[in-house]
Scaffold this motif. Sequence first.
Motif, short mmCIF file in Angstrom:
data_model
loop_
_atom_site.label_atom_id
_atom_site.label_comp_id
_atom_site.label_asym_id
_atom_site.label_seq_id
_atom_site.Cartn_x
_atom_site.Cartn_y
_atom_site.Cartn_z
N UNK A 17 0.78 -1.24 0.00
CA UNK A 17 0.00 0.00 0.00
C UNK A 17 0.80 1.28 0.00
N UNK A 18 2.09 1.21 -0.34
CA UNK A 18 2.91 2.43 -0.28
C UNK A 18 3.12 3.10 -1.63
N UNK A 19 2.70 2.47 -2.70
CA UNK A 19 2.87 3.06 -4.03
C UNK A 19 1.88 2.43 -5.00
N UNK A 20 1.84 2.97 -6.21
CA UNK A 20 0.98 2.41 -7.24
C UNK A 20 -0.49 2.44 -6.87
N UNK A 21 -1.21 1.42 -7.30
CA UNK A 21 -2.65 1.33 -7.03
C UNK A 21 -2.91 1.28 -5.52
#
Length: 337
Positions: free
Chosen positions: A79-83
């Motif tokens: 959950x730290x980047x992208x979607x």
Amino acid sequence: LIVSPYNYAFYLVYISSFWAIFFPFSMWLFNEDKYWNYILDKSILFSFDKSGYQRHKSKFNEDLSKKKLIDKVSLVTGGTSGIGGELSKELSRLGSKVCVTGRNKKKGNYFVKNNLNLSFRALDMANWMELDDFCKNSECYDYIVLNAGSMPEKLVLNDFNIEHQCASQLLGHYFLIYLLGEYRKINKNARIIWVSSGGMYLKKLDVDSLFLKQEYEKVDTYANVKRGQVTLVEEMSKQDRWNNYQVISMHPGWVATSGLKDSLPVFFSVMKNRLRGLAEGADTILWLLLTEENLESGGFYFDRKIVSPYLSSSYNPSREQRRVLLEKIEIYRKEYL
């Protein structure tokens, strides 16, 4: 046209031909939007890309931006980047307390430092020994998004000799929610979303190569793991253990993420002007978490709509394949958790 006994047969042929052409054409005109969308969706290219999202968006009937998630707690793996990062930020903006996990501590700490309502826990989904401590000390979740995923260039095995993509994205995610359930860390009626991929459409489930990888090709392995996720979700929805939750899988279409760029650079370069943005990729996940519509547990969703995960019945795993998949997952769970 004058009808006489001499040209009656010609008249019948004429009228029949006229209606054979005019009636289908008139129906097409009447349902032009429906048929045109059907054709575009079947093309894949104009469905999974950003133009597909814009077409589908015109049918959306819920505004998620006004939702209030005070007192809700969310977990987003990867959950730290992208979607995952985009989804985490939107959940926190709506008021949810959000725990994000990832393997990179520096990246994770920087991410939460710049966003409200977020906390970070370093967690490698392929390292199953970390899962018990994480779950035991977790909060109780209303929303769980199983999003973490990577595509190593070469074969990587975890400490239990399982290929990394399977160990993290399939087994690791299942073990995570299994342990959360054991520690009563999932609230009743919670929604659990598995983020799969449209890449699995062209892959039939190969259970043997999931767990015993003799030859490694990253894209084929990725597709097989994602097919495994969808199959597992279908089977979980039939089990009493998961009756108190909604367990759903989905795919976000083709999204411009750094992970896609690194894993499939040629595809990214060719398609970069057609790829969806991060918010478009996260939209259906957010909708599945927050919608008031009735959802089908075990269902597979794309652009806020339930769809078939199979191009044809030949891609649907057999009962035996499903039995073996569940059996192998249970063997690993009992041995390593």
